[in-house]
Design a protein around this motif. Structure first.
Motif, PDB file in Angstrom:
ATOM      1  N   VAL A  60      52.994  71.610  65.713  1.00 29.87           N
ATOM      2  CA  VAL A  60      52.293  70.384  66.074  1.00 29.87           C
ATOM      3  C   VAL A  60      51.467  69.943  64.876  1.00 29.87           C
ATOM      4  O   VAL A  60      51.181  70.742  63.976  1.00 29.87           O
ATOM      5  CB  VAL A  60      51.385  70.569  67.311  1.00 29.87           C
ATOM      6  N   VAL A  61      51.096  68.660  64.857  1.00 33.33           N
ATOM      7  CA  VAL A  61      50.361  68.136  63.704  1.00 33.33           C
ATOM      8  C   VAL A  61      49.116  67.373  64.149  1.00 33.33           C
ATOM      9  O   VAL A  61      49.065  66.794  65.238  1.00 33.33           O
ATOM     10  CB  VAL A  61      51.239  67.210  62.833  1.00 33.33           C
ATOM     11  N   PHE A  62      48.118  67.399  63.261  1.00 32.39           N
ATOM     12  CA  PHE A  62      46.913  66.585  63.389  1.00 32.39           C
ATOM     13  C   PHE A  62      46.630  65.952  62.035  1.00 32.39           C
ATOM     14  O   PHE A  62      46.845  66.581  60.996  1.00 32.39           O
ATOM     15  CB  PHE A  62      45.703  67.434  63.795  1.00 32.39           C
ATOM     16  N   SER A  63      46.136  64.734  62.032  1.00 31.84           N
ATOM     17  CA  SER A  63      45.706  64.139  60.772  1.00 31.84           C
ATOM     18  C   SER A  63      44.349  64.713  60.378  1.00 31.84           C
ATOM     19  O   SER A  63      43.580  65.188  61.227  1.00 31.84           O
ATOM     20  CB  SER A  63      45.615  62.618  60.897  1.00 31.84           C
ATOM     21  N   TRP A  64      44.066  64.671  59.074  1.00 36.16           N
ATOM     22  CA  TRP A  64      42.765  65.139  58.592  1.00 36.16           C
ATOM     23  C   TRP A  64      41.643  64.293  59.197  1.00 36.16           C
ATOM     24  O   TRP A  64      40.598  64.812  59.593  1.00 36.16           O
ATOM     25  CB  TRP A  64      42.728  65.074  57.070  1.00 36.16           C
TER      26      TRP A  64
END
Length: 272
Positions: A60-64
């Motif tokens: 899964v990904v999250f933006s900074w």
């Protein structure tokens, strides 16, 4: 958190309501000294994203910006403790998770909440943009949409729709106060919905990069744009033809800082 997943038909399936406690990803990453791969081209951290992987290989990904710039910090956790939120009348006892989990507290559909995370990788968005400093006037007459590098459409006119106005204190991390004027626009997710449909894959792994005519850019996770439960939406703001900073701007209502408010939007890329 009211956990809800997508079923095989793409419909919402409620799982249960829980309280989670754990370690904030912001606290884990804030003090890290990162070596950006594209630092010579673009120094700011706002085009960076975080990829989290579990023992099964799920990612899964999250933006900074989602982790470090929100109005409400510490909503993204590696949770190691959970309890039910039990309805007072029905006494429903939702099944308790038995493993640690990633928790994205601002998500409506909770597909990002994968179990047993074991690896965190920080990356810069892999697209290169020509940087033109102090470009003035700066105008982009259209937004070109890309999906995995392939053209998906063009936005050339400000669409008809229900506008939203946010009153804000527009404050940058570097330059401080910019203005106290409200922003009015359309929800960005509504404009992009045809090009970028909601799916489990997009919710979990979709990372977007929005770039300006001068090469300024920022990363946004698909989920933070399309899948919010806090009504702090990203707006597409239209300007007058030929106006400096136009024709389209992004206003990130969920952010404390204004750094991801992109002017003269020229391209939007969706990648994994």
């Amino acid at each position: 958190m009211k956990e809800t997943l997508l079923d095989s038909a793409g419909k919402d399936r409620f799982v249960g309501a829980y309280r989670y406690d754990g370690y904030s990803l912001f606290d884990i990453l804030e003090k890290r000294i990162l070596q950006k791969t594209n630092a010579e081209e673009f120094g700011p951290m706002i085009d960076v994203f975080v990829e989290i992987e579990n023992e099964k290989g799920e990612k899964v990904v999250f933006s900074w910006g989602e982790l470090c710039y929100p109005n409400n910090l510490h909503r993204i956790l590696i949770a190691n403790d959970v309890s039910r939120i039990v309805p007072s009348k029905t006494k429903d006892l939702w099944k308790l998770p038995s493993e640690s989990k990633i928790i994205a507290g601002n998500d409506l559909i909770t597909e990002i909440n994968i179990s047993s995370p074991v690896k965190v990788t920080v990356k810069s968005f892999p697209e290169s943009f020509k940087v033109v400093k102090d470009l003035s006037p700066m105008v982009s007459e259209r937004i070109v949409l890309f999906d995995q590098g392939n053209p998906k459409g063009v936005v050339v006119d400000y669409p008809l729709g229900r506008e939203i106005t946010y009153n804000t204190i527009f404050y940058g991390r570097g330059k401080g106060i910019h203005s106290t004027e409200p922003f009015t626009g359309l929800m960005l997710k509504d404009i992009l919905a045809r090009a970028y449909p909601v799916s489990r894959e997009n919710l979990q792994k979709g990372i977007m990069c929005i770039s300006a005519e001068d090469g300024y850019r920022a990363a946004f996770s698909f989920s933070e744009v399309f899948n919010r439960n806090d009504q702090q939406e990203f707006l597409l703001v239209g300007t007058k033809k030929g106006e400096d900073g136009g024709l389209f701007r992004i206003f990130p209502a969920a952010d404390f800082f204004s750094d991801r408010a992109i002017k003269s939007v020229s391209e939007i890329h969706l990648g994994y």
